[in-house]
Design an enzyme around this catalytic site. Structure first.
Site, PDB file in Angstrom:
ATOM      1  NE  ARG A  38      38.072   9.658  34.132  1.00 20.09           N
ATOM      2  CZ  ARG A  38      37.509   9.697  35.334  1.00 20.09           C
ATOM      3  NH1 ARG A  38      36.723   8.702  35.726  1.00 20.09           N
ATOM      4  NH2 ARG A  38      37.716  10.725  36.141  1.00 20.09           N
ATOM      5  CB  ILE A  64      41.910  11.433  37.411  1.00 20.02           C
ATOM      6  CG1 ILE A  64      41.601  11.278  35.911  1.00 20.02           C
ATOM      7  CG2 ILE A  64      40.936  10.621  38.246  1.00 20.02           C
ATOM      8  CD1 ILE A  64      41.763   9.836  35.401  1.00 20.02           C
ATOM      9  CB  SER A  65      39.607  16.385  35.337  1.00 16.51           C
ATOM     10  OG  SER A  65      40.545  17.337  35.749  1.00 16.51           O
ATOM     11  CD  GLN A  66      32.167  16.080  36.662  1.00 20.84           C
ATOM     12  OE1 GLN A  66      32.543  17.081  37.289  1.00 20.84           O
ATOM     13  NE2 GLN A  66      30.904  15.852  36.387  1.00 20.84           N
TER      14      GLN A  66
END
Length: 218
Positions: A38, A64-66
């Site tokens: 990530r 950017i999503s959790q």
């Protein structure tokens, strides 16, 4: 591009255990989260934030999503190795990369041209090969339909009919639906050519799904 070090891999293992404690049970999904680096989706100055379970801005009004959200949506999708998957909202490319760990048959469409160009370069550098498109994701990709699974990573005001039509019978759509401040995650299964079953789940907050079958661009 930064390296994927032993320290990074250790941080991913810690993140996976955190997601497991939060209720993610699909071991294939957890393995995918544990594999995808990530931190490579962050600018170098912000990489210390990469393995915290939180969303983070990526520019162009997007995030950017959790990791929990990525894992939650992916688990709901129940991706099989032969599934053809359509992702609506490529964004940083992180969710797309997680999907690619589960099936090689991934198409992804991004509305924002700046993000599309940036993410296409990043994924190519990482050696990942989804089929990427720039355009109105709310309308799907009818020329490549039908899909076994469709994942939407932005909040829609209603269920987009074009996406429902592009599901294979037996296929599933996972999408957050609601107003511009909060949405309920929904899992929709196409039971027949004309019938769909719907399951309403947890509340989330996503950036808006822009497009003809989503929110109008301001």
């Amino acid at each position: 591009m930064s390296a994927d070090t032993y320290r990074h891999r250790g941080m991913r293992r810690t993140l996976v255990e955190e997601l497991r404690r939060k209720g993610i049970r699909d071991e294939r999904v957890l393995a995918a989260i544990g594999t995808v680096p990530r931190h490579l989706f962050f600018e170098s100055a912000f990489q210390p934030h990469a393995y915290q379970d939180k969303a983070f801005p990526i520019g162009e009004g997007q995030t950017i999503s959790q990791p929990y959200t990525v894992a939650y949506q992916t688990e709901l999708l129940q991706v099989q190795p032969t599934d053809r998957v359509l992702e609506i909202g490529t964004g940083s490319g992180y969710q797309c990369s997680v999907l690619l760990e589960l099936t090689p048959h991934v198409c992804s469409i991004e509305y924002n041209e700046v993000l599309f160009e940036r993410t296409a370069r990043r994924l190519a550098t990482m050696g990942r090969a989804p089929r990427l498109f720039c355009g109105d994701g709310s309308m799907g990709l009818p020329q490549h339909a039908p899909f076994d699974k469709i994942l939407v990573t932005a909040g829609a005001p209603v269920l987009p009919r074009p996406l429902l039509r592009q599901l294979r019978v037996g296929g599933a759509l996972v999408i957050p639906v609601g107003d511009e401040t909060s949405q309920r995650m929904m899992r929709v299964v196409r039971e027949s050519e004309t019938e769909f079953s719907r399951q309403e789940l947890e509340e989330f907050r996503f950036v808006p799904l822009l497009g003809q079958a989503g929110w109008a661009k301001q």
